[in-house]
Scaffold this active site. Structure first.
Site, PDB file in Angstrom:
ATOM      1  N   HIS A 206      46.896  44.387  45.140  1.00  0.00           N
ATOM      2  CA  HIS A 206      46.893  43.717  43.836  1.00  0.00           C
ATOM      3  C   HIS A 206      48.166  42.877  43.739  1.00  0.00           C
ATOM      4  O   HIS A 206      49.248  43.409  43.502  1.00  0.00           O
ATOM      5  CB  HIS A 206      46.822  44.747  42.710  1.00  0.00           C
ATOM      6  CG  HIS A 206      45.436  45.252  42.468  1.00  0.00           C
ATOM      7  ND1 HIS A 206      44.787  46.056  43.367  1.00  0.00           N
ATOM      8  CD2 HIS A 206      44.567  45.032  41.451  1.00  0.00           C
ATOM      9  CE1 HIS A 206      43.572  46.334  42.907  1.00  0.00           C
ATOM     10  NE2 HIS A 206      43.420  45.718  41.754  1.00  0.00           N
ATOM     11  N   ALA A 247      41.493  46.742  32.460  1.00  0.00           N
ATOM     12  CA  ALA A 247      41.491  46.770  33.922  1.00  0.00           C
ATOM     13  C   ALA A 247      41.915  45.420  34.498  1.00  0.00           C
ATOM     14  O   ALA A 247      42.133  44.441  33.770  1.00  0.00           O
ATOM     15  CB  ALA A 247      40.114  47.162  34.437  1.00  0.00           C
ATOM     16  N   HIS A 248      42.005  45.363  35.818  1.00  0.00           N
ATOM     17  CA  HIS A 248      42.560  44.182  36.490  1.00  0.00           C
ATOM     18  C   HIS A 248      41.740  42.916  36.233  1.00  0.00           C
ATOM     19  O   HIS A 248      40.527  42.941  36.106  1.00  0.00           O
ATOM     20  CB  HIS A 248      42.700  44.424  38.006  1.00  0.00           C
ATOM     21  CG  HIS A 248      41.429  44.789  38.713  1.00  0.00           C
ATOM     22  ND1 HIS A 248      41.430  45.384  39.943  1.00  0.00           N
ATOM     23  CD2 HIS A 248      40.128  44.647  38.383  1.00  0.00           C
ATOM     24  CE1 HIS A 248      40.183  45.582  40.350  1.00  0.00           C
ATOM     25  NE2 HIS A 248      39.382  45.139  39.408  1.00  0.00           N
ATOM     26  N   ASN A 249      42.469  41.805  36.128  1.00  0.00           N
ATOM     27  CA  ASN A 249      41.917  40.441  36.031  1.00  0.00           C
ATOM     28  C   ASN A 249      41.278  40.108  34.684  1.00  0.00           C
ATOM     29  O   ASN A 249      40.708  39.025  34.542  1.00  0.00           O
ATOM     30  CB  ASN A 249      40.877  40.165  37.131  1.00  0.00           C
ATOM     31  CG  ASN A 249      41.401  40.420  38.523  1.00  0.00           C
ATOM     32  OD1 ASN A 249      42.598  40.311  38.774  1.00  0.00           O
ATOM     33  ND2 ASN A 249      40.519  40.771  39.432  1.00  0.00           N
ATOM     34  N   SER A 267      37.822  41.940  35.369  1.00  0.00           N
ATOM     35  CA  SER A 267      37.439  40.533  35.527  1.00  0.00           C
ATOM     36  C   SER A 267      36.530  39.987  34.430  1.00  0.00           C
ATOM     37  O   SER A 267      35.717  39.103  34.676  1.00  0.00           O
ATOM     38  CB  SER A 267      36.769  40.309  36.891  1.00  0.00           C
ATOM     39  OG  SER A 267      37.630  40.683  37.944  1.00  0.00           O
TER      40      SER A 267
END
Length: 326
Positions: A206, A247-249, A267
């Protein structure tokens, strides 16, 4: 995306990069130097990118990358300026290549370089609690406060007039002005990104960061993961209640209000002026429009257009939900 904090060990010739990644390509490409791995949107002419889903066809058709990791079924979408590198598993291959450029981004061990804040330049400029630790490459603006037992690990920029609560851990994050981070938050850790395997799950690096824009508030016990190849962004004047997970993105717009225990998979993009009730869940890779209201406990698994009000699982138009549940 400009990488603020992770060291890039490139560049590599494309053939060397494929060799290091154990990618068996029955072709020798021109000896072009590749300086970075980036997403479809931010990739430049000396970068490599990836394209794994039809959902991103419009972005793939416009990418400026020199090379793209993709599948046979998707390669025709790419512009003539971008050479396709076709593989069986796009995401695993992308993880291997990202690890070559950014090997330091795979793990998230505790920061061994932290110092007591009283041993740093910040001791006289910050309102301090007790037992505060500060890492390397940290900037803290004017009129900030940091509560007891908090750790500002390496690679953090904090703007002016910010309040960091007690028992907070922050890493790989840019916090703008007038932001409040309440007690027990964890911000900037790696996301939950890996590929299941019977013998050993494969983690992918990441290399993104978290960006929290001006005048926002992050509630107690909330967790915001840094991005994988892009950044996780919280917009201006957006307030998160307690125990929210981003969460990520994910990209959260301006002036959003997100109630307690809401969870976001990776995302997804939220517009501005979005309100989400407690314990709702937002699936990954979705687009939620502007001025949307999502009732508490809802499960969002599809895109939602602007100015919608939805409820239920799967979330649907509020009037239809009420009609169907009389």
């Amino acid at each position: 995306m400009t990488n603020h904090f992770f060291k890039n060990y490139g560049s590599f010739s494309i053939n060397k990069l494929l060799q290091l990644s154990d990618i068996d390509i029955q072709k020798n490409f021109p000896d072009i130097k590749i300086t970075d791995v980036k997403d479809l949107v931010t990739a430049e002419k000396d970068n490599i990118t990836f394209f794994h889903s039809k959902k991103y066809e419009a972005l793939a058709a416009k990418t400026k990358a020199a090379f793209c990791i993709t599948t046979n079924n998707l390669s025709h979408v790419l512009p003539n300026s971008c050479d396709a590198i076709t593989v069986d598993n796009v995401l695993i291959t992308t993880a291997k290549i990202t690890k070559i450029f950014y090997p330091d981004a795979v793990t998230d061990d505790f920061d061994v370089n932290v110092k007591d804040i009283n041993e740093t330049i910040f001791k006289d400029n910050v309102k301090l609690g007790k037992n505060i630790l500060i890492g390397q490459n940290v900037q803290i603006g004017k009129s900030c406060s940091i509560g007891h037992n908090s750790i500002i690990e390496s690679n953090v920029i904090i703007g002016d007039n910010c309040s960091i609560g007690s028992n907070v851990i922050i890493r790989n994050t840019i916090i703008k002005n007038n932001v409040s981070i309440l007690d027990t938050c964890v911000i900037g850790k790696k996301g939950f990104g890996f590929f299941p395997n019977n013998k050993k799950n494969i983690r992918y690096p990441h290399i993104g960061i978290v960006i929290i824009e001006d005048n926002s508030e992050i509630g107690c016990g909330s967790i915001i993961d840094r991005g994988s190849l892009s950044n996780t962004i919280i917009g201006k004047n957006t307030f998160l209640d307690n125990q929210v997970h981003i969460a990520h993105n994910n990209v959260i717009g301006d002036n959003c209000i997100i109630a307690g225990q809401v969870g976001f998979a990776g995302s997804s993009t939220l517009g501005s002026n979005v309100m989400i009730g407690g314990q709702a869940g937002i699936s990954g890779h979705l687009k939620i429009g502007n001025n949307v209201q999502i009732a508490g406990g809802s499960g969002v698994i599809n895109d939602i257009p602007d100015n919608s009000k939805v409820m239920g699982y799967p979330a649907k138009d509020l009037r239809n939900f009420i009609k169907d549940n009389k």
